[in-house]
Design a protein around this motif. Structure first.
Motif, PDB file in Angstrom:
ATOM      1  N   LEU A   1      26.122  -1.506  12.653  1.00 50.77           N
ATOM      2  CA  LEU A   1      24.679  -1.708  12.544  1.00 50.77           C
ATOM      3  C   LEU A   1      24.275  -1.930  11.094  1.00 50.77           C
ATOM      4  CD1 LEU A   1      22.026  -1.856  14.051  1.00 50.77           C
ATOM      5  CD2 LEU A   1      21.817   0.624  13.862  1.00 50.77           C
ATOM      6  N   CYS A   2      24.921  -1.229  10.161  1.00 49.90           N
ATOM      7  CA  CYS A   2      24.649  -1.409   8.734  1.00 49.90           C
ATOM      8  C   CYS A   2      24.887  -2.860   8.321  1.00 49.90           C
ATOM      9  CB  CYS A   2      25.527  -0.455   7.934  1.00 49.90           C
ATOM     10  SG  CYS A   2      25.369  -0.598   6.144  1.00 49.90           S
ATOM     11  N   LEU A   3      26.027  -3.405   8.718  1.00 51.93           N
ATOM     12  CA  LEU A   3      26.344  -4.788   8.371  1.00 51.93           C
ATOM     13  C   LEU A   3      25.392  -5.762   9.046  1.00 51.93           C
ATOM     14  CD1 LEU A   3      30.240  -4.604   8.545  1.00 51.93           C
ATOM     15  CD2 LEU A   3      28.859  -5.030   6.505  1.00 51.93           C
ATOM     16  N   GLN A   4      25.036  -5.464  10.297  1.00 52.73           N
ATOM     17  CA  GLN A   4      24.118  -6.361  11.018  1.00 52.73           C
ATOM     18  C   GLN A   4      22.758  -6.415  10.333  1.00 52.73           C
ATOM     19  OE1 GLN A   4      22.641  -4.840  14.737  1.00 52.73           O
ATOM     20  NE2 GLN A   4      20.834  -6.072  14.314  1.00 52.73           N
ATOM     21  N   ILE A   5      22.204  -5.254   9.987  1.00 59.96           N
ATOM     22  CA  ILE A   5      20.891  -5.217   9.328  1.00 59.96           C
ATOM     23  C   ILE A   5      20.947  -5.950   7.986  1.00 59.96           C
ATOM     24  CG2 ILE A   5      19.184  -3.694   8.256  1.00 59.96           C
ATOM     25  CD1 ILE A   5      19.938  -1.595  10.397  1.00 59.96           C
ATOM     26  N   THR A   6      22.014  -5.693   7.235  1.00 61.10           N
ATOM     27  CA  THR A   6      22.168  -6.349   5.926  1.00 61.10           C
ATOM     28  C   THR A   6      22.192  -7.860   6.069  1.00 61.10           C
ATOM     29  OG1 THR A   6      23.415  -4.445   5.101  1.00 61.10           O
ATOM     30  CG2 THR A   6      23.611  -6.500   3.867  1.00 61.10           C
ATOM     31  N   ASN A   7      23.006  -8.352   7.001  1.00 62.56           N
ATOM     32  CA  ASN A   7      23.107  -9.803   7.193  1.00 62.56           C
ATOM     33  C   ASN A   7      21.791 -10.387   7.680  1.00 62.56           C
ATOM     34  OD1 ASN A   7      25.800  -9.919   6.394  1.00 62.56           O
ATOM     35  ND2 ASN A   7      26.567  -9.519   8.455  1.00 62.56           N
TER      36      ASN A   7
ATOM     37  N   HIS B   1      18.260  -8.973  -3.506  1.00 61.19           N
ATOM     38  CA  HIS B   1      19.580  -8.351  -3.503  1.00 61.19           C
ATOM     39  C   HIS B   1      19.618  -7.222  -2.478  1.00 61.19           C
ATOM     40  CE1 HIS B   1      20.652 -10.700  -7.002  1.00 61.19           C
ATOM     41  NE2 HIS B   1      19.597 -10.233  -7.655  1.00 61.19           N
ATOM     42  N   VAL B   2      20.483  -7.374  -1.477  1.00 64.04           N
ATOM     43  CA  VAL B   2      20.640  -6.383  -0.417  1.00 64.04           C
ATOM     44  C   VAL B   2      22.095  -5.923  -0.437  1.00 64.04           C
ATOM     45  CG1 VAL B   2      20.286  -5.871   2.027  1.00 64.04           C
ATOM     46  CG2 VAL B   2      18.962  -7.697   0.945  1.00 64.04           C
TER      47      VAL B   2
ATOM     48  N   ILE C   1      17.120  -3.567  -1.955  1.00 61.05           N
ATOM     49  CA  ILE C   1      17.205  -2.978  -0.605  1.00 61.05           C
ATOM     50  C   ILE C   1      18.618  -2.452  -0.392  1.00 61.05           C
ATOM     51  CG2 ILE C   1      16.960  -3.378   1.873  1.00 61.05           C
ATOM     52  CD1 ILE C   1      15.103  -5.721   1.227  1.00 61.05           C
ATOM     53  N   VAL C   2      18.733  -1.176  -0.091  1.00 60.71           N
ATOM     54  CA  VAL C   2      20.024  -0.560   0.223  1.00 60.71           C
ATOM     55  C   VAL C   2      20.045  -0.228   1.705  1.00 60.71           C
ATOM     56  CG1 VAL C   2      21.592   1.363  -0.219  1.00 60.71           C
ATOM     57  CG2 VAL C   2      20.221   0.418  -2.094  1.00 60.71           C
ATOM     58  N   VAL C   3      21.042  -0.744   2.420  1.00 57.70           N
ATOM     59  CA  VAL C   3      21.229  -0.429   3.842  1.00 57.70           C
ATOM     60  C   VAL C   3      22.484   0.423   3.934  1.00 57.70           C
ATOM     61  CG1 VAL C   3      21.450  -1.348   6.180  1.00 57.70           C
ATOM     62  CG2 VAL C   3      20.222  -2.661   4.429  1.00 57.70           C
ATOM     63  N   ALA C   4      22.382   1.610   4.516  1.00 61.41           N
ATOM     64  CA  ALA C   4      23.489   2.558   4.387  1.00 61.41           C
ATOM     65  C   ALA C   4      23.675   3.433   5.623  1.00 61.41           C
ATOM     66  CB  ALA C   4      23.264   3.452   3.172  1.00 61.41           C
ATOM     67  N   THR C   5      24.926   3.886   5.801  1.00 59.34           N
ATOM     68  CA  THR C   5      25.204   4.978   6.720  1.00 59.34           C
ATOM     69  C   THR C   5      25.085   6.276   5.923  1.00 59.34           C
ATOM     70  OG1 THR C   5      27.582   4.773   6.279  1.00 59.34           O
ATOM     71  CG2 THR C   5      26.708   3.600   8.198  1.00 59.34           C
ATOM     72  N   PRO C   6      24.661   7.372   6.547  1.00 58.33           N
ATOM     73  CA  PRO C   6      24.353   8.592   5.786  1.00 58.33           C
ATOM     74  C   PRO C   6      25.532   9.153   4.986  1.00 58.33           C
ATOM     75  CG  PRO C   6      23.357   8.697   7.964  1.00 58.33           C
ATOM     76  CD  PRO C   6      24.234   7.499   7.965  1.00 58.33           C
TER      77      PRO C   6
END
Length: 607
Positions: free
Chosen positions: A83-89, A102-103, A125-130
């Motif tokens: 999900l992290c990769l999907q949101i980032t893409n 920059h994401v 924007i940082v998209v991350a797993t906890p």
């Protein structure tokens, strides 16, 4: 004009999402985007998976942030790597006509040094797993003191996976005046508590009724005896020739065993569970996304965050322990406004649980009978006819072969040709389902089925009198799981996947069973074989090799412990990673091209 303009999204973003195929906003997007664009409210959005939540918060973030500045302004937390990769893409795609956006995706299972370098170069924007995010914070490698927005996506799943403490620690590094946007499919008490703790008078938006399922999903259940469960499952799959599905099991062991049994029976399947390494998981998911797998067998935890389009069916081989997990399972199909089917295979004593789920999701299940053998054959026949009718003909490539083809069929009438062509696959199913029994269980006999609950509902290997246990000096350190090893054995020795019995994968070696009659054939098939430049050794387990309690093995005729090469003495095991790449045809199953592996008269399954 694209309707997203009317929601307040500017032209360069709208142009980008139009190219991605966004024509009309989904209900959650239509209702949430105008609220989030004000940037003045905390927000709680309740909507099922697959309803477009990423765009619902991603588009407002692109409108609200200052991309002239290169410090973290938004943090998106989500439960899984996928999900992290999907949101980032997705956010990168939404912003492809903007400059200086920059994401960075931050997740476990990948190089943390690469992620740190990306953060150091500048990110908004940082998209991350906890877990990985907390690791980076503890290294003092990121500063969230000026973060303006925090998004908690799939909040219920993050809490179910035990991330409550990590989320608390991460949010403690962010300023009090930030805005928090929470998106969730369900609203259990834990999610309600986190909303109260981190939000002030949030705007709450609920699409449909809380905890309900997607309205585009049909819910069906089949009642079978426990001992017939696997056979009924296969028949359901056969009755849906174009199925592209996810099959949920309760445990890792059940997941692996079901996948292994399916591969032996010629189905294009693989497993996804917590014991897989990240590399193995990536390989399975790559094959599934590319549709070279048709059935993905998964546990609830392993499947979280999977976002694959066009999943036609979700099959609950085992009902979930937690009722709310059913909502997450069924939400893997019917995404982005499409339709799907959620199937549950149960025994009579589980009818009460079906009624509980109905009350939670607000929809009735349809009780469906297991199709008869005749029904399956008929469905498969017309599937073949439909494929022939719609096949794309490459006129340029086929032209050179047409004279020989016409010559071959010159004495055959049109009707005879059609009958013969359709019969190629039809006869396989006709033979397999000849005298097929009725697998439907009378509901009123529920008490009898309780005795069947502990029985195996998928095929096991044969008894000792029929099988020989063989040793092979390859194991999990070579990136083999049981399905991979099954395909490797079958490809190397040219035996049927169905004939291989129990497979026991250890660290640096494995054991597998084959019928007595196939021992010489398997041994000959591996004569001179090498894997990653290392000789592969096959031996009868009882003659030269025995297991040690410490997980290694020893040669009983005086060889060396830990000998991985059959020659030099070694003090430890050499870690030879890399593994064999299964090509989609190993283990006796076909790929989507329809090329068949001969199985000595065994029934083959076409995908």
């Amino acid at each position: 004009m694209n309707p997203f303009i009317n929601l307040g999204i500017r032209h360069d973003i709208v142009n980008a999402i139009t190219e991605l195929g966004f024509e009309n906003p989904t209900p959650i997007q239509e209702q949430s985007i105008p609220v989030l664009l004000t940037g003045s409210n905390d927000f709680v959005g309740l909507a099922q998976t697959g309803t477009g939540k990423t765009a619902a918060f991603g588009l407002p973030l692109l409108e609200l942030l200052d991309f002239e500045e290169n410090f973290p302004q938004a943090l998106v937390l989500c439960p899984t790597r996928e999900l992290c990769l999907q949101i980032t893409n997705d956010i990168k795609n939404y912003s492809k006509k903007m400059s200086n956006v920059h994401v960075v995706a931050v997740y476990g299972g990948a190089s943390i040094s690469d992620q740190l370098r990306q953060i150091k170069r500048g990110v908004q924007i940082v998209v991350a797993t906890p877990g990985r995010m907390l690791d980076i914070i503890n290294r003092n490698a990121i500063d969230f003191s000026r973060v303006k927005y925090v998004v908690l996506d799939e909040a219920d799943e993050m809490l179910n996976m035990g991330f409550q403490e990590d989320i608390d620690n991460i949010l403690s590094t962010t300023p009090d005046e930030k805005k928090t946007w929470l998106f969730s499919a369900t609203m259990p008490a834990e999610v309600r508590r986190i909303a109260k703790k981190y939000m002030t008078d949030p705007y709450e938006l609920t699409m449909g009724t809380k905890n309900t399922g997607n309205a585009n999903i049909e819910h069906e259940y089949y009642v079978v005896r426990a001992r017939d469960k696997y056979a009924a499952f296969k028949r359901i799959v056969d009755f849906n020739p174009d199925i592209f599905g996810i099959v949920f099991c309760r445990t890792k062991i059940e997941t692996q065993d079901i996948a292994e049994a399916l591969i032996k029976d010629g189905y294009n399947a693989d497993s996804l569970h917590g014991d897989l390494s990240q590399q193995q998981r990536d390989k399975v998911m790559k094959r599934y996304r590319e549709r070279s797998l048709q059935l993905l067998i998964a546990t609830d935890v392993a499947a979280r965050g999977i976002d694959v389009n066009d999943v036609t069916h979700v099959i609950n081989y085992s009902l979930p322990d937690e009722i709310e997990n059913y909502t997450h399972r069924s939400g893997r199909t019917a995404r982005a406004g499409k339709t799907g089917v959620s199937i549950s295979i149960i025994n009579a004593k589980e009818l009460g649980k079906i009624r509980q789920i109905e009350r939670v999701i607000g929809k009735k299940f349809a009780k469906v009978d297991i199709p008869t053998g005749f029904d399956v054959c008929e469905k498969q026949l017309f599937s073949i006819v439909h494929k022939i009718h719609n096949v794309q003909v490459n006129e340029q490539q086929i032209e050179q072969y047409l004279p020989r083809i016409m010559e071959e069929f010159k004495d055959m009438s049109k009707e005879d040709f059609i009958k013969r062509f359709a019969s190629i696959e039809f006869n396989i199913f006709l033979d397999y389902y000849k005298n097929a029994p009725d697998l439907n269980a009378p509901v009123e006999e529920g008490r009898r089925f309780e005795r069947d609950g502990d029985r195996s509902s998928y095929p096991r290997s044969g008894g000792k009198s029929e099988y020989t246990r063989l040793f092979i000096n390859l194991g999990s350190v070579d990136e083999f799981n049981r399905g991979d090893l099954l395909g490797y054995i079958c490809n190397q020795s040219k035996i049927s996947g169905r004939s291989v019995g129990k497979i026991d994968v250890k660290g640096v070696y494995s054991f597998f069973e084959v019928p007595h009659a196939d021992v010489d054939k398997v041994t000959a098939g591996f004569n001179g074989a090498e894997f990653k430049g290392r000789p592969v050794r096959i031996e009868i387990a009882g003659e030269g090799v025995s297991e040690r309690r410490d997980g290694g093995y020893q040669r009983r005729e005086g060889g060396y412990r830990g000998d991985r090469t059959g020659g030099e003495r070694r003090d430890g095991f050499r870690n030879n990673r890399g593994g064999a790449e299964r090509d989609g045809s190993g283990g006796g199953f076909r790929d989507f091209s329809g090329k068949r592996r001969e199985e000595h008269g065994e029934r083959r399954r076409r995908f």
